[in-house]
Design a protein around this motif. Structure first.
Motif, PDB file in Angstrom:
ATOM      1  N   TYR A 166       0.839  -1.197   0.000  1.00 47.63           N
ATOM      2  CA  TYR A 166       0.000   0.000   0.000  1.00 47.63           C
ATOM      3  C   TYR A 166       0.874   1.246   0.000  1.00 47.63           C
ATOM      4  CZ  TYR A 166      -4.009  -2.954   1.064  1.00 47.63           C
ATOM      5  OH  TYR A 166      -5.002  -3.902   0.998  1.00 47.63           O
ATOM      6  N   LYS A 167       0.715   2.088  -1.015  1.00 50.21           N
ATOM      7  CA  LYS A 167       1.438   3.348  -1.103  1.00 50.21           C
ATOM      8  C   LYS A 167       0.433   4.482  -0.877  1.00 50.21           C
ATOM      9  CE  LYS A 167       4.959   1.400  -4.143  1.00 50.21           C
ATOM     10  NZ  LYS A 167       5.713   1.523  -5.403  1.00 50.21           N
ATOM     11  N   PHE A 168       0.296   4.870   0.386  1.00 48.22           N
ATOM     12  CA  PHE A 168      -0.712   5.859   0.765  1.00 48.22           C
ATOM     13  C   PHE A 168      -0.419   7.223   0.159  1.00 48.22           C
ATOM     14  CE2 PHE A 168      -1.566   2.559   3.768  1.00 48.22           C
ATOM     15  CZ  PHE A 168      -2.897   2.698   4.110  1.00 48.22           C
ATOM     16  N   ARG A 171      -1.837   6.870  -3.155  1.00 47.99           N
ATOM     17  CA  ARG A 171      -3.085   6.095  -3.151  1.00 47.99           C
ATOM     18  C   ARG A 171      -3.070   5.011  -4.225  1.00 47.99           C
ATOM     19  NH1 ARG A 171      -7.513   8.173  -0.400  1.00 47.99           N
ATOM     20  NH2 ARG A 171      -8.975   7.578  -2.024  1.00 47.99           N
ATOM     21  N   LYS A 172      -2.070   4.176  -4.108  1.00 47.04           N
ATOM     22  CA  LYS A 172      -1.921   3.068  -5.047  1.00 47.04           C
ATOM     23  C   LYS A 172      -1.626   1.799  -4.268  1.00 47.04           C
ATOM     24  CE  LYS A 172       0.764   1.406  -9.014  1.00 47.04           C
ATOM     25  NZ  LYS A 172       1.890   1.663  -9.946  1.00 47.04           N
ATOM     26  N   VAL A 173      -2.228   0.699  -4.692  1.00 50.79           N
ATOM     27  CA  VAL A 173      -1.914  -0.601  -4.103  1.00 50.79           C
ATOM     28  C   VAL A 173      -1.305  -1.474  -5.193  1.00 50.79           C
ATOM     29  CG1 VAL A 173      -4.290  -1.427  -4.467  1.00 50.79           C
ATOM     30  CG2 VAL A 173      -2.816  -2.591  -2.848  1.00 50.79           C
ATOM     31  N   GLU A 187      -9.554   1.700  -3.909  1.00 47.03           N
ATOM     32  CA  GLU A 187     -10.713   1.528  -3.042  1.00 47.03           C
ATOM     33  C   GLU A 187     -10.881   0.060  -2.636  1.00 47.03           C
ATOM     34  OE1 GLU A 187     -10.689   3.466  -5.727  1.00 47.03           O
ATOM     35  OE2 GLU A 187     -10.840   5.380  -4.641  1.00 47.03           O
ATOM     36  N   SER A 188     -10.704  -0.853  -3.598  1.00 44.64           N
ATOM     37  CA  SER A 188     -10.834  -2.279  -3.283  1.00 44.64           C
ATOM     38  C   SER A 188      -9.731  -2.732  -2.334  1.00 44.64           C
ATOM     39  CB  SER A 188     -10.778  -3.117  -4.567  1.00 44.64           C
ATOM     40  OG  SER A 188     -11.833  -2.789  -5.435  1.00 44.64           O
ATOM     41  N   GLY A 189      -8.528  -2.262  -2.598  1.00 46.92           N
ATOM     42  CA  GLY A 189      -7.407  -2.619  -1.733  1.00 46.92           C
ATOM     43  C   GLY A 189      -7.576  -2.081  -0.330  1.00 46.92           C
ATOM     44  N   ARG A 190      -8.086  -0.848  -0.234  1.00 44.31           N
ATOM     45  CA  ARG A 190      -8.280  -0.229   1.083  1.00 44.31           C
ATOM     46  C   ARG A 190      -9.375  -0.946   1.850  1.00 44.31           C
ATOM     47  NH1 ARG A 190      -7.422   0.838   5.092  1.00 44.31           N
ATOM     48  NH2 ARG A 190      -7.025   2.755   6.253  1.00 44.31           N
TER      49      ARG A 190
END
Length: 253
Positions: A166-168, A171-173, A187-190
């Motif tokens: 997770y790269k906050f 905002r990329k997973v 959103e799905s990853g979060r």
């Protein structure tokens, strides 16, 4: 009458935990400026009322003796639209002070110099957005490495490893299945990360070494493998978080 979100050039966000006891109780302040091609950020967090706790009591709860932190720097501009969109979607209490339960209060300033102080009714939305933003700060300042979650399924000597990084800050997973990168939206990853932190984890049964026996295992970011059979415990009898987590990972595989 609230400010137009597109006109906002500055946000100040204050949070207090309220009734939560130490060592969990804390306050934080975020000052965000949106006038450049990045979010100019000041952040300060202080843990409160720890004077009567011993170092062992603090550490046993998963904290350290140096949890207070402050930061000044630049966060990627994509966060500007996240906060402005949240501001635009918010309802307001029109209260000026927080009650005993604590929470978040805001100061917003627009391009015309108009300022409004208020307390949002959608406290949870603001809190979780702030938590993700704070994680981005920790990531950019190298206080913490990007969060990494691993899932392992061993069936008839066949291993399937799913890794999520997770790269906050952006905002990329990053999703990989047995080393091959796959697409996954933020959103799905979060949502999956939120699920993972619902159950309790029995660390007396956790292993640091990679499991070798048939089963399903989860490393929720701290390097320990937890067995779904006996090392992960649903806290809410009405919600099978373990099943939901497994289903989510099966869908990724």
């Amino acid at each position: 009458m609230h400010l137009k979100s597109d006109d906002i050039v500055r946000l100040e966000i204050d949070f207090i935990t309220g009734e939560l006891p130490p060592p969990f109780s804390h306050i934080f302040k975020l000052k965000l400026s949106f006038s450049k091609n990045f979010v100019n950020t000041q952040f300060d967090i202080q843990y409160t009322d720890r004077e009567n706790l011993s170092p062992d009591e603090i550490i046993d709860e998963g904290f350290t003796m140096a949890d207070d932190y402050n930061y000044k720097g630049e966060i990627p501009k994509l966060w500007e639209s996240i906060f402005k969109k949240l501001y635009s979607a918010s309802k307001w209490s029109n209260l000026k002070t927080l009650g005993e339960k604590g929470g978040i209060k805001l100061l917003a300033k627009d391009v015309h110099g108009k300022m409004i102080r208020d307390i949002p009714l959608n406290q949870e939305d603001w809190y979780f957005t702030c938590q993700d933003f704070i994680q981005a700060i920790y990531e950019i300042s190298n206080r913490e490495a990007p969060m990494q979650i691993r899932y392992l399924e061993i069936k008839k000597d066949k291993k399937t490893v799913v890794e999520l990084v997770y790269k906050f800050s952006i905002r990329k997973v990053v999703l990989t299945v047995n080393g091959k990168e796959k697409e996954m939206n933020w959103e799905s990853g979060r949502e999956l990360a939120s699920l993972i932190f619902i159950p309790d984890y029995d660390y007396s049964l956790a292993k640091e070494d990679l499991p070798v026996k048939n089963g399903k295992y989860l490393d929720c970011g701290d390097g320990f493998w937890h067995n779904f059979e006996n090392g992960i415990i649903n806290l809410d009898p009405s919600f099978d978080a373990k099943k939901k987590i497994i289903q989510s990972f099966d869908a990724l595989i």
